[in-house]
Design an enzyme around this catalytic site. Structure first.
Site, PDB file in Angstrom:
ATOM      1  N   ASP A  52       5.616  -2.464  -1.765  1.00  9.60           N
ATOM      2  CA  ASP A  52       5.408  -1.140  -0.941  1.00  9.60           C
ATOM      3  C   ASP A  52       4.709  -2.117  -0.509  1.00  9.60           C
ATOM      4  O   ASP A  52       4.181  -2.499   0.616  1.00  9.60           O
ATOM      5  CB  ASP A  52       4.900  -0.436  -1.958  1.00  9.60           C
ATOM      6  N   GLU A  66       4.020   1.984   9.392  1.00 10.27           N
ATOM      7  CA  GLU A  66       4.860   2.449   9.472  1.00 10.27           C
ATOM      8  C   GLU A  66       5.228   3.984   9.851  1.00 10.27           C
ATOM      9  O   GLU A  66       5.307   4.591   9.246  1.00 10.27           O
ATOM     10  CB  GLU A  66       5.718   1.746   8.059  1.00 10.27           C
ATOM     11  N   ASP A  68       2.389   1.520   3.997  1.00 13.91           N
ATOM     12  CA  ASP A  68       4.358   2.206   3.890  1.00 13.91           C
ATOM     13  C   ASP A  68       3.791   3.262   3.592  1.00 13.91           C
ATOM     14  O   ASP A  68       3.673   3.274   2.383  1.00 13.91           O
ATOM     15  CB  ASP A  68       4.733   0.768   3.669  1.00 13.91           C
TER      16      ASP A  68
END
Length: 182
Positions: A139, A67, A7
Site C-alpha cells: 500500500d 489514484e 492509495d
C-alpha cells in the site's frame, strides 16, 4: 515540490511523501492506515479522514496525487472504495491541497514503463527510484508510486494546461460583416 501520494482503500489506505526537484526524488515518509474492520462505515471513513489530515499536517506537502478508483466486477466493492476515496479527498481539501488524479495504468507506466506492471515490479522500482534500503509495503509502494507519477508527469500537464489556456486566449472570435469567422 513535496508530493503526498495516496492509495485509497477502506481497509488499508497507503500514503507516501516525496520531495521532487526536477528529476531528483527524495523519500520523506510513507505508511499504511489500517482501519479496524469492526468499526461502522462512518467510523472507518473518519479514521481515514483524521489520519490523512494528520499526515498532511506533519509532512506539509505542496500538492497531492490520488489514484482514481477502478471499476471492479463487484459494484458494492467499487462503491465502498469510492467512499474511502471521498474521505481522502475531504482530508486533502481540508488541508488546502491541490489534488491531481491518475489511473493505475498511468501510475505504473510512469514508474515502471508499462501500464501492465505487477505489484512486485512497482515495489521494486519505487525502492530503486527512491534509493530505499528495503522494499516498501504494497500500500505504501502504491502511494509512493502515485507521488512519483505526479513528480514526473504533473509539471508537464501544468505546462500543457497553461499553453492551452494561452492558445485559447489568443484565438478570439472575429467578426466580418457581422458574421463570425475563424
Amino acid at each position: 515540490m513535496r508530493v503526498l501520494g495516496i492509495d485509497p482503500g477502506l481497509r488499508r489506505t497507503g500514503f507516501g511523501v516525496i520531495d521532487a526537484e526536477g528529476m531528483r526524488l527524495r523519500y520523506v515518509a510513507s505508511g499504511t492506515i489500517v482501519v479496524p474492520p469492526a468499526l461502522s462505515l462512518p467510523e472507518r471513513l473518519k479514521v481515514i479522514l483524521d489520519n490523512l489530515r494528520e499526515v498532511a499536517r506533519e509532512t506539509r506537502p505542496d500538492v497531492a496525487a490520488l489514484e482514481i478508483v477502478f471499476l471492479n466486477t463487484n459494484p458494492a466493492s467499487t462503491l465502498l472504495l469510492g467512499q474511502a476515496r471521498g474521505a481522502a479527498l475531504c482530508a486533502l481539501a481540508d488541508s488546502a491541497l491541490d489534488v491531481h488524479e491518475y489511473t493505475a495504468l498511468q501510475i505504473k507506466k510512469a514508474v515502471v514503463g508499462t501500464g501492465r506492471a505487477a505489484k512486485e515490479q512497482v515495489q521494486m522500482m519505487v525502492q530503486r527510484l527512491l534509493s530505499l534500503d528495503g522494499t516498501p509495503a504494497p500500500d505504501s509502494a502504491d502511494a509512493l508510486a502515485c507521488a512519483i507519477c505526479h513528480a514526473h508527469v504533473g509539471p508537464l500537464h501544468d505546462r500543457l494546461d497553461r499553453l492551452g489556456t494561452a492558445a485559447q486566449l489568443g484565438s478570439r472570435p472575429r467578426l466580418r460583416n457581422g458574421r463570425l469567422v475563424g
